[in-house]
Design a protein around this motif. Structure first.
Motif, PDB file in Angstrom:
ATOM      1  N   SER A  18       0.846  -1.188   0.000  1.00  0.00           N
ATOM      2  CA  SER A  18       0.000   0.000   0.000  1.00  0.00           C
ATOM      3  C   SER A  18       0.885   1.242   0.000  1.00  0.00           C
ATOM      4  O   SER A  18       1.994   1.222   0.539  1.00  0.00           O
ATOM      5  CB  SER A  18      -0.933   0.017   1.214  1.00  0.00           C
ATOM      6  OG  SER A  18      -0.199   0.148   2.416  1.00  0.00           O
TER       7      SER A  18
ATOM      8  N   LYS B 143       0.865   7.524  -2.281  1.00  0.00           N
ATOM      9  CA  LYS B 143       0.990   8.104  -3.615  1.00  0.00           C
ATOM     10  C   LYS B 143       2.163   7.482  -4.364  1.00  0.00           C
ATOM     11  O   LYS B 143       3.243   7.314  -3.804  1.00  0.00           O
ATOM     12  CB  LYS B 143       1.200   9.624  -3.511  1.00  0.00           C
ATOM     13  CG  LYS B 143       1.322  10.346  -4.843  1.00  0.00           C
ATOM     14  CD  LYS B 143       1.512  11.849  -4.617  1.00  0.00           C
ATOM     15  CE  LYS B 143       1.660  12.601  -5.922  1.00  0.00           C
ATOM     16  NZ  LYS B 143       1.845  14.062  -5.706  1.00  0.00           N
TER      17      LYS B 143
ATOM     18  N   ALA C  36      -6.980   1.832  -6.557  1.00  0.00           N
ATOM     19  CA  ALA C  36      -6.334   3.137  -6.435  1.00  0.00           C
ATOM     20  C   ALA C  36      -7.168   4.179  -7.162  1.00  0.00           C
ATOM     21  O   ALA C  36      -8.066   3.856  -7.953  1.00  0.00           O
ATOM     22  CB  ALA C  36      -4.919   3.101  -7.010  1.00  0.00           C
ATOM     23  N   ASP C  37      -6.856   5.450  -6.906  1.00  0.00           N
ATOM     24  CA  ASP C  37      -7.307   6.544  -7.757  1.00  0.00           C
ATOM     25  C   ASP C  37      -6.152   6.848  -8.707  1.00  0.00           C
ATOM     26  O   ASP C  37      -4.986   6.909  -8.274  1.00  0.00           O
ATOM     27  CB  ASP C  37      -7.637   7.785  -6.924  1.00  0.00           C
ATOM     28  CG  ASP C  37      -8.870   7.581  -6.052  1.00  0.00           C
ATOM     29  OD1 ASP C  37      -9.754   6.788  -6.446  1.00  0.00           O
ATOM     30  OD2 ASP C  37      -8.948   8.214  -4.978  1.00  0.00           O
TER      31      ASP C  37
ATOM     32  N   LEU D 215      -0.834   7.593  -9.030  1.00  0.00           N
ATOM     33  CA  LEU D 215      -1.774   6.716  -8.323  1.00  0.00           C
ATOM     34  C   LEU D 215      -1.800   7.107  -6.851  1.00  0.00           C
ATOM     35  O   LEU D 215      -0.742   7.254  -6.228  1.00  0.00           O
ATOM     36  CB  LEU D 215      -1.346   5.257  -8.457  1.00  0.00           C
ATOM     37  CG  LEU D 215      -1.076   4.724  -9.871  1.00  0.00           C
ATOM     38  CD1 LEU D 215      -0.666   3.261  -9.819  1.00  0.00           C
ATOM     39  CD2 LEU D 215      -2.283   4.905 -10.764  1.00  0.00           C
ATOM     40  N   THR D 216      -2.984   7.281  -6.302  1.00  0.00           N
ATOM     41  CA  THR D 216      -3.124   7.621  -4.886  1.00  0.00           C
ATOM     42  C   THR D 216      -4.006   6.591  -4.194  1.00  0.00           C
ATOM     43  O   THR D 216      -4.807   5.916  -4.833  1.00  0.00           O
ATOM     44  CB  THR D 216      -3.726   9.031  -4.701  1.00  0.00           C
ATOM     45  OG1 THR D 216      -4.965   9.119  -5.410  1.00  0.00           O
ATOM     46  CG2 THR D 216      -2.771  10.091  -5.232  1.00  0.00           C
ATOM     47  N   LYS D 217      -3.833   6.487  -2.900  1.00  0.00           N
ATOM     48  CA  LYS D 217      -4.573   5.514  -2.071  1.00  0.00           C
ATOM     49  C   LYS D 217      -4.460   4.111  -2.675  1.00  0.00           C
ATOM     50  O   LYS D 217      -5.451   3.433  -2.922  1.00  0.00           O
ATOM     51  CB  LYS D 217      -6.025   5.937  -1.909  1.00  0.00           C
ATOM     52  CG  LYS D 217      -6.194   7.252  -1.162  1.00  0.00           C
ATOM     53  CD  LYS D 217      -7.646   7.600  -0.943  1.00  0.00           C
ATOM     54  CE  LYS D 217      -8.315   8.010  -2.250  1.00  0.00           C
ATOM     55  NZ  LYS D 217      -9.720   8.489  -2.033  1.00  0.00           N
ATOM     56  N   VAL D 218      -3.222   3.686  -2.884  1.00  0.00           N
ATOM     57  CA  VAL D 218      -2.946   2.435  -3.582  1.00  0.00           C
ATOM     58  C   VAL D 218      -2.996   1.252  -2.623  1.00  0.00           C
ATOM     59  O   VAL D 218      -2.401   1.283  -1.540  1.00  0.00           O
ATOM     60  CB  VAL D 218      -1.556   2.487  -4.257  1.00  0.00           C
ATOM     61  CG1 VAL D 218      -1.252   1.156  -4.945  1.00  0.00           C
ATOM     62  CG2 VAL D 218      -1.479   3.640  -5.243  1.00  0.00           C
ATOM     63  N   GLU D 219      -3.706   0.195  -3.037  1.00  0.00           N
ATOM     64  CA  GLU D 219      -3.678  -1.097  -2.359  1.00  0.00           C
ATOM     65  C   GLU D 219      -3.539  -2.159  -3.437  1.00  0.00           C
ATOM     66  O   GLU D 219      -4.385  -2.262  -4.322  1.00  0.00           O
ATOM     67  CB  GLU D 219      -4.956  -1.332  -1.552  1.00  0.00           C
ATOM     68  CG  GLU D 219      -5.119  -0.380  -0.372  1.00  0.00           C
ATOM     69  CD  GLU D 219      -6.376  -0.664   0.430  1.00  0.00           C
ATOM     70  OE1 GLU D 219      -7.214  -1.465  -0.030  1.00  0.00           O
ATOM     71  OE2 GLU D 219      -6.524  -0.074   1.527  1.00  0.00           O
ATOM     72  N   GLN D 220      -2.457  -2.943  -3.370  1.00  0.00           N
ATOM     73  CA  GLN D 220      -2.235  -3.933  -4.416  1.00  0.00           C
ATOM     74  C   GLN D 220      -1.697  -5.234  -3.834  1.00  0.00           C
ATOM     75  O   GLN D 220      -1.018  -5.247  -2.808  1.00  0.00           O
ATOM     76  CB  GLN D 220      -1.274  -3.411  -5.477  1.00  0.00           C
ATOM     77  CG  GLN D 220       0.165  -3.281  -5.022  1.00  0.00           C
ATOM     78  CD  GLN D 220       1.094  -2.847  -6.143  1.00  0.00           C
ATOM     79  OE1 GLN D 220       0.691  -2.181  -7.079  1.00  0.00           O
ATOM     80  NE2 GLN D 220       2.345  -3.225  -6.042  1.00  0.00           N
TER      81      GLN D 220
END
Length: 217
Positions: free
Chosen positions: A51, A54, A138-139, A185-190
């Motif tokens: 996560s 940004k 993500a956004d 990419l913001t608020k990333v969860e992968q």
């Protein structure tokens, strides 16, 4: 004496189980700091979660591929992945976690947690970054995006630092792909199977082991 021998054997078993976790951590930066690891390595038997607040990347590319390796029992395993690549990127407040289930001797799961770039003024810095992802939330904002490019034609002629398909990986050069000059990419969860980079600078690196399940999200 016999007690010491049994204890040593158990710790060897623990080390064998934890190897994939350590390898996953190396893939995120430690072992790749000098860009020495080939792109065609066999992935470990564990996916890991990442996560970030940004990720700001230049020369974004994305295409389909296959990550090949072994599962935790040593059997052949293949995973369909979406590969996201950047010629360079800065990453703010990065967290990576990987869970090793049912560790011998301990009898519980053990979680490895890595954090870096927690200070927005000192983000993680990477070059030639490739992420083998099976899940991403993500956004996203893109600049000059092209959707539907053949994967073999990803590199733009007017972008001297641009990148294409990662050398040594399994990808169809005629398959669907997309590219952009920049991606934020913001608020990333992968969830990912592998991360590689030519260089990876991890500021304020913190690595912790936790008994039980402790993940970034």
């Amino acid at each position: 004496m016999s007690s010491q021998v049994r204890g040593g054997t158990r710790w060897k078993r623990f080390a064998l189980v934890m190897v994939p976790s350590v390898v996953a951590t190396a893939a995120v930066g430690v072992g790749l700091a000098q860009g020495a690891l080939a792109a065609s390595f066999s992935v470990s038997g564990q996916s890991f979660k990442v996560s970030t607040d940004k990720l700001d990347g230049q020369d974004f590319v994305q295409y389909g591929s296959v990550a090949v390796g072994k599962d935790l029992e040593g059997k052949d395993a293949s995973h369909a992945v979406a590969v996201s690549g950047f010629s360079s990127a800065t990453i703010t407040n990065m967290c990576q976690s990987v869970v090793t289930p049912k560790v011998p001797f301990i009898g519980k799961s053990v979680s490895l947690e890595l954090r870096a770039g927690t200070n927005p003024k000192r983000p993680v810095e990477a070059t030639n970054l490739y992420l083998d992802v099976s899940q991403l939330d993500a956004d996203a904002d893109f600049e000059n995006i092209d959707i539907g490019v053949a994967a073999g034609s990803l590199k733009k002629e007017n972008r001297p630092n641009g990148i294409g398909i990662q050398p040594g990986t399994k990808a169809n050069e005629n398959g669907f792909a997309q590219r952009a000059d920049r991606a934020v990419l913001t608020k990333v969860e992968q969830t990912a199977w592998a991360t590689t980079a030519g260089t990876f600078k991890l500021s304020d690196l913190k690595l912790r082991l936790h008994t039980g399940v402790k993940e970034c999200f």
